[in-house]
Write a protein that holds these residues in place. Sequence first.
Motif, short mmCIF file in Angstrom:
data_model
loop_
_atom_site.label_atom_id
_atom_site.label_comp_id
_atom_site.label_asym_id
_atom_site.label_seq_id
_atom_site.Cartn_x
_atom_site.Cartn_y
_atom_site.Cartn_z
N ILE A 27 0.84 -1.20 0.00
CA ILE A 27 0.00 0.00 0.00
C ILE A 27 0.88 1.25 0.00
O ILE A 27 0.63 2.22 -0.73
CB ILE A 27 -0.90 0.00 1.25
CG1 ILE A 27 -1.88 -1.18 1.22
CG2 ILE A 27 -1.68 1.31 1.36
CD1 ILE A 27 -2.98 -1.06 0.22
N ARG A 61 1.02 4.27 -2.67
CA ARG A 61 0.93 5.69 -2.31
C ARG A 61 2.10 6.48 -2.87
O ARG A 61 1.92 7.55 -3.40
CB ARG A 61 0.92 5.83 -0.79
CG ARG A 61 -0.48 5.84 -0.25
CD ARG A 61 -0.49 6.60 1.07
NE ARG A 61 -1.52 5.99 1.88
CZ ARG A 61 -1.30 5.26 2.94
NH1 ARG A 61 -0.06 5.10 3.39
NH2 ARG A 61 -2.29 4.70 3.58
N VAL A 107 -6.37 3.78 -3.76
CA VAL A 107 -5.55 2.89 -2.94
C VAL A 107 -6.48 1.94 -2.18
O VAL A 107 -6.27 0.73 -2.15
CB VAL A 107 -4.71 3.70 -1.93
CG1 VAL A 107 -4.08 2.79 -0.88
CG2 VAL A 107 -3.63 4.49 -2.65
#
Lengths: 318, 527
Positions: A216, A220, A229
């Motif tokens: 993740i 980002r 996301v």
Amino acid sequence: MNDVFKLVLKRLGLGVLTLLVISVLIFFAVELLPGDIAQAVLGQSATPENLAALREQLGLNVPAPVRYFHWLTGAIQGDFGTSLITGDRVGSTIGPRLLNTLFLASYAAVIAVPAAILLGIFVALLRNTIFDRVANVLTLTAISSPEFFLGYILILYLAVKTGWFPAIASIGRNADFSTMLYNSFLPALTMVLVVMAHMMRMTRAAIINLLASPYIEMARLKGVPAWRVIVHHALPNAWAPIINVVALNLAYLITGVVLVEVVFVYPGVGQLLVDAVAKRDFPIVQACCLIFAATFILLNLAADVGAILTNPRLRHPK
Amino acid sequence: MTKLQLDYLAREAARGRIDRRTFLGRAGALGLSATAASALLGSVVQAQGAKKGGTIRVGLQGGSTSATLDPALATNSTDQQVMRLWGEQLVELTPDGGLEGKLAEEWSGNDDASSWTFKIRSGVEFSNGKTVTAEDVLATIERHAGDGSKSGALGLLKGIKSMKAEGDKFTVELDGPNADLPYAMSVIYLQIQPNGGKDDPNAAIGTGPYVLKDHDMGVSFSYDRNPNYWDSDVGNASQIELLVVNDDSARVAALQSNQVDMVNRVPPKVVSLVKRLPGVEIHSEPSKGHYIFIMHCNTAPFDNNDLRMALKYSINRQEMVDKILFGNGSIGNDTPINESYPLFEGFEQREYDPEKAASYYKKSGHSGSILLRTSENSFSGAPDAAQLFQASAKQAGIELEIKREPNDGYWSDVWNVQPFCTSYWGGRPTQDAMLSTAYLSTADWNDTRFFNVDFDKELIAARAEKDDAKRRQMYHDLSGMIRDTGGLICPMFNNFIDATSSRVAGWAPSKGFELMNFYAPIKMWVV
């Protein structure tokens, strides 16, 4: 895919065994209730002659285990017997009630599941903001209040004071679909409020849990927008726990609605079960409980299968 | 000026030219409270007389999915309301406690009241088109009184030697005199059915003013007016809907939100709140029903009359009426009979007297605590009443121990089994019926184990007495025996508490059961 098929078969076999055990438990639990069927049917104003006549007629002089096996042999052949009290077929008594319960459960589920998951995603996205806090407090308040209390509050404000919706949801047999939706809106809303919090918070927790993962962070760092996301990267991995909680809540919508049915005078299975227990109407109690047990078994199975299908690692175990 | 304006507005509202809400608003502007305005509207509507047409909807407590339509088994009030609309007995109670003919046009007994003949009204049809005959009546009574009967009327029909039907006459021969036999025929179980319901007891085919059109047991019942009913004046609404609403709050909410026009059994606790709602009227009507504490006169320690008297003096009856019934009832006097019965004669009120109780208690020689069993379903508020009794008895030095029993099985395992418990009676049409049901030595439901040869003899003798003054005295003596030597502690008679909305009118006092003896949906009308 073969593995999933095998798993389903195995679980269904176990499910049947569970149902058998449950039927024994219920039969003897009903036997343990104080008082007897004849007395429960005839009430205080029963004379000894009345009672003897009714006991004979209902076959209560036969020992309990024999009665159970009579019932079981019938049930295996698909014959759940007749109500001890009214003499109607169990199937024809439960059928319409079950449809009512399923209607109300689907009505509530169609509103609650998407709303809870969407809200869960939103609060995960906006976590620790005022929106997150307010949504959490409201849903937790709803889940912490007893269903009948929520029901009374809704009746007070949406039926008695404003007259927007009917206070009792007696759905006529010939009512059209939109009338049915309108009449049963308050009980459906009560149930939505009861099950929302659980699903929403699980969605939020599952997503937030994943947000700390390295992949993740990578997304980002690539500059992917926050909502993308969550929806594209976090959500697919969060499905398993969410599906589990949704399945449990769906089961609750079918089996846990007795109080809601009582408050809104909604003729569903829960109300039937309560009446049947009060009168010791064993065939009805047995059939209702088996339906409830089967609901739990099937929805749990569905949750497991769902979790496997959404997780490639479980689908291809090493 | 204001008075004139108000009267004008009320008339307009009663005719439906302005709606109720508008009327209440304008009346408020003229300085009238909502309650007073509702009452004014009610009186104007009443004065304009009954109107035909419309639908009356009734919210009822007490319905169950497992109920049946068989009149013999209709033990709870919803079942009884259901059959009141489609069925009819031979005779019915009148508001003054007498009898009027329904399916029986007239009736008479022989000189010693041991044979009674009923003349059946001619030309009356069942809702299936068949004409009612004396044979149908005979078959009905046979079914309720016969071997293997499960009928609630069985006890009242004991003592029938033979019955016959001849032409339009139905005759009952008794094995002894009974001046009250016609009253037994008014009991609600005895709905006349085609061939007595022997073919299909659940068919709901009768001669009532309404015809059952559709039903869903424990949920709803809908009726159309019976176009062939023998008395065209009876029955105002074109349709009646009965809805089972067992939850107390839901029932009141349904009345408030216009989903039903009348409800039964408003809980005494909320009566004062419901009274304040605009457009809702509470009817608290005296009944024969009583909430009681019962002792077995043949079981220690209650086999000692001094102990029974001690307990009778150690209960505060007025406090029970105030705190358990919230004033919706009347004070009891340790007999099962009150002024709702024909031929009633009162006694001096027995008061709470701790000193007298203490002296009786001392005389009884009993020591230690006395076990009192109770449950919530033995009567509404029974556990609280037991605690009040415990506190008032303590003042007299008598120690009561309370045991809370489960509702389930209370009527089979505690009532009529254990020596001291809480219970209730709904009352019977006559003194003879009540005393024979529960105080005769041979009665199945002799729930105080009251065995008194003199009592039995006098009760049987009273049945044959045709002089009302003498009979009144005999019943007074019988009540006196129960009061001074029996095992009954009767602190209160409960009222029936119903509520109607101002959308319907025509409420009137009645004898029997709740909702005007179940006639409210038939006799009231839509405004």
